[in-house]
Design an enzyme around this catalytic site. Structure first.
Site, PDB file in Angstrom:
ATOM      1  N   GLU B 285       0.832  -1.513  -0.012  1.00 13.16           N
ATOM      2  CA  GLU B 285       0.100   0.186  -0.008  1.00 13.16           C
ATOM      3  C   GLU B 285       1.105   1.265  -0.007  1.00 13.16           C
ATOM      4  O   GLU B 285       0.554   2.480  -0.445  1.00 13.16           O
ATOM      5  CB  GLU B 285      -1.065   0.031   1.207  1.00 13.16           C
ATOM      6  CG  GLU B 285      -2.161   0.861   1.347  1.00 13.16           C
ATOM      7  CD  GLU B 285      -3.294   0.536   2.141  1.00 13.16           C
ATOM      8  OE1 GLU B 285      -4.053  -0.241   1.698  1.00 13.16           O
ATOM      9  OE2 GLU B 285      -3.245   1.154   3.183  1.00 13.16           O
ATOM     10  N   LYS B 420     -14.521   1.015  -4.499  1.00 16.30           N
ATOM     11  CA  LYS B 420     -15.385   1.559  -3.827  1.00 16.30           C
ATOM     12  C   LYS B 420     -16.563   2.332  -4.534  1.00 16.30           C
ATOM     13  O   LYS B 420     -17.583   2.350  -4.291  1.00 16.30           O
ATOM     14  CB  LYS B 420     -15.097   2.531  -2.474  1.00 16.30           C
ATOM     15  CG  LYS B 420     -14.256   1.677  -1.395  1.00 16.30           C
ATOM     16  CD  LYS B 420     -13.793   2.423  -0.295  1.00 16.30           C
ATOM     17  CE  LYS B 420     -12.593   1.896   0.606  1.00 16.30           C
ATOM     18  NZ  LYS B 420     -12.288   2.734   1.539  1.00 16.30           N
TER      19      LYS B 420
END
Lengths: 457, 457
Positions: B285, B420
């Site tokens: 990440e 998302k």
């Protein structure tokens, strides 16, 4: 269709002519495989296995499983690599998430798949006061990890139950006629099951290797074999346009030749984590040789969208995704309205959790394609014994074709010996004296040793 | 030294001048980091955290943990990504392998880290009849996965215990002052803990995010913080020659620039499996952006030497290994002589299992170096709370330097939003109407849709 393959999300990355160009090579690989003229043709017993398996032994597996369920609280499965990954995958995918904690279940634990004294000590502690049986799975009986665990558990059983009763609790899956474990089993009168000569470890999940632990865990192994049989017929033709297993193999090969280095196996159910591990062995061990092969890696979404998701969306573009999707969920829950709606999730009220999971999957797939990551989808109608058996065979057949297209022998694993030779030499095993001398020289603190203490200036 | 870094097995792959050339850049990255002038400088609260953490809150965490241990059989930790990976890693590394099955332990289960109805239904079944507490961990309180799980568990608690008693069993770790979860906690009077504003999720394991679940599982969190503090001092200087955390960062950067694409995290203890998952989030990440970054993957040896071992030894040469080694085992077993010696392992009799595990590791490392795979070794003196805390900080510091050297912002994660947005649009969330329309057009069965049913001819 219980198992199906969808490559529409790769069509912006691959042209039709690429498929056309590879189709004759796929046919060639199919013919080599089915005519046993390709590399590794001694290890093709798995091809016809779903129709040719030993039906009497299969019955014996089911009876042994029943006996184990009656005689014991827990079964210890002792095996490594292909000797445990398949049954572990099946049990986790198809049983209760907390199988070993559910009352009434015969617990199943794995051992001999590592050399950790912490793991085995903790397992022994957990088993105190429980009745146990053992299924030791090893072609030779001399592989270090399972052999060490078997020493410990055999001694435990003989102490706990006496030599006679211990015999009734040890089930051996090994070579048909030779090897240390076969010899011991004959001598002691253990019940035995056969690892066929012409089926390698990573292709052995549909043999007693995988079936006995599955049956003890309560899975319907008839259905597993029915699924495999359906797949045998379904993936038995050389035509790329109609053989989805071969389409998967072809797409892998095309992406590899286009410069993709990693195949990322994706699932949206935590129960499929060990299926990913089984898949890694199948493809990694079959293709990772001669400095070639896609590197197999895996993630579990949506969980890992919050860890590896950033990398997948925007990192180095060196991979594609293969998504194992389950159409109909095993269980589902309706999301309830919350009058306060503090989390703002009331727009989901009345929907099921699986609907959300599916939209997460679809949304992810679209986002990743936009991010330059091709998506293959392998869809199971639902997750049950039948589709699991079918899926196993789908991947096995695809792997054989894929490895053949890559120009490697998909059925050997010469590289696995290198660390073993060093380990035996370092441990002072007889016959490894020369290697030991070489390694000791190499490890000397003086000279050109690799382990020399060198400091950055 | 409790945690140390050894790069001698990379010295045949990297020259001394490469280290010399990078050392000034490492210094530059260190200065950017410590003077807060680099990218993402709003998220540097973790740097001084081991000395600056809130001591009063720390005490409150310990008291809450004691209360949970007294009031409940099980704690449900609700969180995703950085909100669960660190505590899961710690508990698995430092507790009993079968922690939740050992009598007397407060069981710890994770939820809200997936959207699987099967997982949550099974968990609810398992918890029937048990007294439970909840620790919900979310900065905003609106992240879909944990918010859905919290709805379910909050309702369960209120039904089971009544609203009043449920309040005493809900522990909230969230933003100091704002957000849906903070508001709810204030309204309901839940006990709360703070996720600091300037510490991102993947850097939060040493805050209450990680510490409360660890303490409930029985870990000594004082020692965790002591270890982190030792690391804070140890890795606080800009000089590559003496800063091992920076050496790790430098070696990663050098290999990336040499064309390595994957870093393979290796451990020899099954208890370190989730530490690998924590590590993957930290590095994946932080670095996987702008189409850059090493792809983080992991294996557990010797287990996976029998699955991925072939690939590592002889497959595509696109990776290096980072081995997390534990010097002194937590537990050990002496291998017994077997008079019959059927498995031929009597040459190991009298040795301990850990000795064999260590020789497997050494033999593997030598074999992989011979196979062209550089090996870094990070060694923990032993596996305990102190070394775990030290290791966490070692990796955090290395990751910040490594990401800075790579030229990315190591502290953001812009790519996590893409899926998302799609998911919300597909689920019909208010405010996502335009995106929904776009996606629906794209998914139409006619037109140029990606999901069009295209057949290979």
């Amino acid at each position: 269709m219980p198992v199906s393959f969808d490559f529409t999300n790769v069509l912006s990355f691959i042209t039709n002519s690429e498929f056309e160009n590879i189709s004759e090579f796929v046919k060639q690989a199919h013919n080599q495989l089915h005519q046993q003229t390709g590399p590794g043709s001694d290890y093709l017993g798995w091809i016809d296995w779903p129709i040719n398996y030993d039906k009497e032994e299969f019955l014996q597996v089911k009876l042994a499983a029943e006996r184990i369920q009656q005689q014991s609280d827990a079964l210890i499965v002792i095996g490594i690599g292909g000797s445990y990954l398949g049954s572990k995958a099946a049990i986790e995918a198809l049983s209760h998430t907390f199988h070993n904690q559910v009352k009434g279940n015969t617990e199943v634990y794995f051992a001999g798949h590592n050399i950790s004294p912490t793991y085995i000590t903790h397992l022994l502690q957990l088993l105190e006061g429980k009745d146990i049986s053992i299924n030791v799975i090893s072609k030779s009986g001399t592989t270090t990890e399972p052999a060490l665990a078997f020493r410990i558990f055999r001694t435990l059983l003989e102490k706990k139950y006496g030599k006679e009763e211990a015999r009734n609790r040890i089930y051996v899956t090994t070579d048909r006629s030779k090897g240390a474990l076969r010899n011991l089993a004959v001598e002691e009168g253990y019940e035995t099951f056969v690892i066929p000569d012409n089926i390698g470890g990573r292709y052995s999940v549909l043999t007693p290797v995988g079936l006995l632990p599955m049956a003890v865990a309560g899975l319907n192994i008839d259905q597993v074999m029915q699924g495999a049989k359906a797949a045998y017929h379904k993936y038995n033709n050389p035509v790329l346009a109609t053989n989805e297993s071969y389409q998967y193999a072809a797409v892998r090969n095309i992406f590899y030749n286009k410069g993709k280095s990693i195949e990322l196996f994706v699932s949206y159910e935590p129960g499929l984590l060990s299926t990913a591990e089984w898949w890694k062995q199948l493809f990694g061990e079959s293709e990772g040789k001669d400095e070639k092969g896609l590197f197999p890696a895996s993630v579990n979404f949506s969980t890992d969208l919050h860890s590896m998701g950033q990398y997948v969306q925007e990192g180095h573009r060196l991979f594609f995704e293969t998504v194992l999707q389950v159409k109909k969920p095993s269980l589902d829950l309706v999301i309830q309205e919350d009058p306060a709606n503090i989390d703002g999730l009331n727009f989901l009220a009345g929907k099921t959790m699986d609907e959300v999971n599916k939209k997460a999957a679809l949304g992810t797939s679209l986002a990743h394609v936009d991010g330059g990551v091709p998506n293959l989808v392998i869809e199971l109608d639902e997750l049950n014994e039948f589709t699991f058996g079918e899926m196993i065979y789908f991947f096995e057949k695809a792997c054989a074709i894929s490895g053949t297209l890559l120009g490697v022998n998909p059925f050997d694993q010469p590289g696995v010996e290198a660390y073993k030779t060093n380990m035996f030499a370092l441990l002072g095993k007889e016959g490894f004296e020369k290697e030991r001398e070489k390694l000791e020289n190499r490890l000397l603190p003086s000279g050109n040793s690799q382990n020399d203490e060198v400091k950055i200036q």
